[in-house]
Design a protein around this motif. Structure first.
Motif, PDB file in Angstrom:
ATOM      1  N   ALA A   1      36.848  40.920  46.550  1.00 27.72           N
ATOM      2  CA  ALA A   1      36.484  41.461  47.861  1.00 27.72           C
ATOM      3  C   ALA A   1      37.691  42.027  48.599  1.00 27.72           C
ATOM      4  CB  ALA A   1      35.823  40.375  48.705  1.00 27.72           C
ATOM      5  N   GLY A   2      38.884  41.828  48.057  1.00 25.98           N
ATOM      6  CA  GLY A   2      40.091  42.318  48.730  1.00 25.98           C
ATOM      7  C   GLY A   2      41.034  43.034  47.796  1.00 25.98           C
ATOM      8  N   PRO A   3      40.570  44.113  47.153  1.00 24.92           N
ATOM      9  CA  PRO A   3      41.480  44.832  46.249  1.00 24.92           C
ATOM     10  C   PRO A   3      42.672  45.413  47.001  1.00 24.92           C
ATOM     11  CG  PRO A   3      39.491  46.116  46.649  1.00 24.92           C
ATOM     12  CD  PRO A   3      39.282  44.780  47.300  1.00 24.92           C
ATOM     13  N   THR A   4      43.761  45.636  46.276  1.00 31.56           N
ATOM     14  CA  THR A   4      44.981  46.182  46.869  1.00 31.56           C
ATOM     15  C   THR A   4      45.321  47.500  46.177  1.00 31.56           C
ATOM     16  OG1 THR A   4      46.435  45.084  45.284  1.00 31.56           O
ATOM     17  CG2 THR A   4      45.828  43.820  47.262  1.00 31.56           C
ATOM     18  N   ASN A   5      46.303  48.210  46.715  1.00 31.35           N
ATOM     19  CA  ASN A   5      46.749  49.439  46.060  1.00 31.35           C
ATOM     20  C   ASN A   5      47.294  49.158  44.667  1.00 31.35           C
ATOM     21  OD1 ASN A   5      46.026  51.056  48.205  1.00 31.35           O
ATOM     22  ND2 ASN A   5      48.044  50.991  49.162  1.00 31.35           N
ATOM     23  N   ALA A   6      47.996  48.041  44.522  1.00 31.35           N
ATOM     24  CA  ALA A   6      48.564  47.683  43.224  1.00 31.35           C
ATOM     25  C   ALA A   6      47.481  47.221  42.247  1.00 31.35           C
ATOM     26  CB  ALA A   6      49.619  46.596  43.382  1.00 31.35           C
ATOM     27  N   PHE A   7      46.435  46.575  42.761  1.00 26.37           N
ATOM     28  CA  PHE A   7      45.316  46.086  41.947  1.00 26.37           C
ATOM     29  C   PHE A   7      44.008  46.523  42.593  1.00 26.37           C
ATOM     30  CE2 PHE A   7      48.730  43.414  40.524  1.00 26.37           C
ATOM     31  CZ  PHE A   7      48.487  43.274  39.169  1.00 26.37           C
ATOM     32  N   PRO A   8      43.644  47.794  42.365  1.00 25.15           N
ATOM     33  CA  PRO A   8      42.468  48.340  43.047  1.00 25.15           C
ATOM     34  C   PRO A   8      41.128  47.967  42.413  1.00 25.15           C
ATOM     35  CG  PRO A   8      43.464  50.021  41.670  1.00 25.15           C
ATOM     36  CD  PRO A   8      44.344  48.800  41.572  1.00 25.15           C
ATOM     37  N   GLU A   9      41.149  47.325  41.253  1.00 25.09           N
ATOM     38  CA  GLU A   9      39.891  47.016  40.577  1.00 25.09           C
ATOM     39  C   GLU A   9      39.096  45.987  41.369  1.00 25.09           C
ATOM     40  OE1 GLU A   9      39.733  49.210  38.641  1.00 25.09           O
ATOM     41  OE2 GLU A   9      41.719  49.534  37.817  1.00 25.09           O
ATOM     42  N   VAL A  10      37.789  46.104  41.323  1.00 26.46           N
ATOM     43  CA  VAL A  10      36.907  45.211  42.070  1.00 26.46           C
ATOM     44  C   VAL A  10      36.152  44.268  41.138  1.00 26.46           C
ATOM     45  CG1 VAL A  10      34.893  45.151  43.607  1.00 26.46           C
ATOM     46  CG2 VAL A  10      36.658  46.891  43.941  1.00 26.46           C
TER      47      VAL A  10
ATOM     48  N   ALA B   1      35.597  31.191  35.786  1.00 25.78           N
ATOM     49  CA  ALA B   1      36.851  30.675  36.357  1.00 25.78           C
ATOM     50  C   ALA B   1      38.016  31.576  35.964  1.00 25.78           C
ATOM     51  CB  ALA B   1      37.095  29.243  35.879  1.00 25.78           C
ATOM     52  N   HIS B   2      38.007  32.071  34.715  1.00 22.28           N
ATOM     53  CA  HIS B   2      39.089  32.961  34.282  1.00 22.28           C
ATOM     54  C   HIS B   2      39.008  34.298  35.024  1.00 22.28           C
ATOM     55  CE1 HIS B   2      42.353  34.439  31.907  1.00 22.28           C
ATOM     56  NE2 HIS B   2      41.617  35.424  31.385  1.00 22.28           N
ATOM     57  N   SER B   3      37.807  34.819  35.217  1.00 22.98           N
ATOM     58  CA  SER B   3      37.654  36.061  35.980  1.00 22.98           C
ATOM     59  C   SER B   3      38.185  35.883  37.401  1.00 22.98           C
ATOM     60  CB  SER B   3      36.181  36.492  36.018  1.00 22.98           C
ATOM     61  OG  SER B   3      35.731  36.835  34.734  1.00 22.98           O
ATOM     62  N   ARG B   4      37.852  34.759  38.013  1.00 21.77           N
ATOM     63  CA  ARG B   4      38.334  34.464  39.379  1.00 21.77           C
ATOM     64  C   ARG B   4      39.852  34.314  39.371  1.00 21.77           C
ATOM     65  NH1 ARG B   4      37.695  35.882  43.729  1.00 21.77           N
ATOM     66  NH2 ARG B   4      35.516  35.987  43.188  1.00 21.77           N
ATOM     67  N   HIS B   5      40.398  33.653  38.353  1.00 20.67           N
ATOM     68  CA  HIS B   5      41.846  33.445  38.236  1.00 20.67           C
ATOM     69  C   HIS B   5      42.571  34.785  38.107  1.00 20.67           C
ATOM     70  CE1 HIS B   5      45.272  30.796  37.476  1.00 20.67           C
ATOM     71  NE2 HIS B   5      45.625  31.574  36.466  1.00 20.67           N
ATOM     72  N   MET B   6      41.981  35.724  37.336  1.00 19.62           N
ATOM     73  CA  MET B   6      42.595  37.048  37.200  1.00 19.62           C
ATOM     74  C   MET B   6      42.669  37.753  38.550  1.00 19.62           C
ATOM     75  SD  MET B   6      41.360  38.627  33.513  1.00 19.62           S
ATOM     76  CE  MET B   6      39.592  38.494  33.735  1.00 19.62           C
ATOM     77  N   ILE B   7      41.645  37.587  39.376  1.00 21.86           N
ATOM     78  CA  ILE B   7      41.660  38.194  40.709  1.00 21.86           C
ATOM     79  C   ILE B   7      42.728  37.538  41.580  1.00 21.86           C
ATOM     80  CG2 ILE B   7      40.349  38.409  42.868  1.00 21.86           C
ATOM     81  CD1 ILE B   7      37.821  38.750  41.092  1.00 21.86           C
ATOM     82  N   GLU B   8      42.728  36.222  41.617  1.00 22.52           N
ATOM     83  CA  GLU B   8      43.639  35.495  42.509  1.00 22.52           C
ATOM     84  C   GLU B   8      45.105  35.692  42.146  1.00 22.52           C
ATOM     85  OE1 GLU B   8      42.163  31.500  42.304  1.00 22.52           O
ATOM     86  OE2 GLU B   8      40.397  31.966  43.523  1.00 22.52           O
ATOM     87  N   HIS B   9      45.385  35.902  40.865  1.00 17.67           N
ATOM     88  CA  HIS B   9      46.781  36.042  40.431  1.00 17.67           C
ATOM     89  C   HIS B   9      47.121  37.455  39.953  1.00 17.67           C
ATOM     90  CE1 HIS B   9      47.978  31.830  40.921  1.00 17.67           C
ATOM     91  NE2 HIS B   9      46.705  31.590  40.688  1.00 17.67           N
ATOM     92  N   ARG B  10      46.196  38.393  40.164  1.00 16.44           N
ATOM     93  CA  ARG B  10      46.448  39.818  39.927  1.00 16.44           C
ATOM     94  C   ARG B  10      46.949  40.103  38.511  1.00 16.44           C
ATOM     95  NH1 ARG B  10      43.170  41.592  43.640  1.00 16.44           N
ATOM     96  NH2 ARG B  10      43.804  41.182  45.771  1.00 16.44           N
TER      97      ARG B  10
END
Length: 201
Positions: A182-191, A103-112
């Protein structure tokens, strides 16, 4: 008997297959979720769907993906093998801790973000409390960008604080959580996002 070269090729193939499977899966929380009202912990909630707090942030994220299970199990195996080689006890896997770490890993993705402290100010101990897990001592390792359990493990060993958690004889349980962006950005390119919670009851 397999040669070292053959075993390496096999492990690379398994890692590539797992990565491909993870890339193909839906990285989102899915259609169904359970929301826990404010002031109520999740200790009696057992579900195959994500458990969210009143603000919609994940508390527990169960896993149904075999690629994710392989990554998480392999990282815990690496940690336990390392501990055993140093005369320490292996950490007992805790599925509920794994759900909280995921859940924390998912939260880090969702909130960058990549941190032990969420944007809402919750520390690992707060998140473990929210998940209804009883503990006496808790610590956490997090990381991103590392695409395999081996590379994440090696990065943690290079970090004195993360290595100290791995080598501590104070902890008896652990849960590993992996999530794929599944949707990395330029600001957060990590997958690839990882969390491992260490706990003593």
């Amino acid at each position: 008997m397999y040669s070292l070269s053959a075993m390496r090729k096999l492990m690379i193939g398994v890692a590539l297959a797992a990565t491909a499977a993870l890339t193909a899966c839906d990285a989102g929380a899915g259609a169904g979720t359970i929301t826990v009202p404010a002031g109520i912990d999740a200790s009696d909630v057992f579900s195959d769907k994500p458990v969210l707090d009143a603000n919609g942030h994940p508390i527990l994220t169960p896993n149904t993906d075999p690629g994710v299970e392989y990554f998480e199990t392999e990282l815990l195996r690496l940690v336990n093998d390392y501990r055993l080689a140093r005369g320490l006890s292996a950490l007992t896997p805790s599925p509920r801790l794994g759900d909280a770490a995921r859940a924390h890993s998912r939260h880090m993705i969702e909130h960058r973000f990549v941190s032990h402290i969420t944007p809402e100010g919750l520390q690992p101990s707060d998140r473990v409390d929210q998940a209804g897990i009883v503990w006496d001592m808790v610590a956490e390792n997090v990381g991103s960008a590392y695409s395999t359990p081996q590379t994440m493990f090696e990065a943690w060993l290079r970090s004195p604080t993360h290595r100290a958690n791995i080598e501590s004889d104070r902890f008896t349980y652990a849960g590993v959580g992996y999530a794929l962006d599944a949707g990395p950005t330029n600001a957060f390119p990590e997958v690839h996002y990882w969390a491992m919670i260490f706990l003593r009851r």
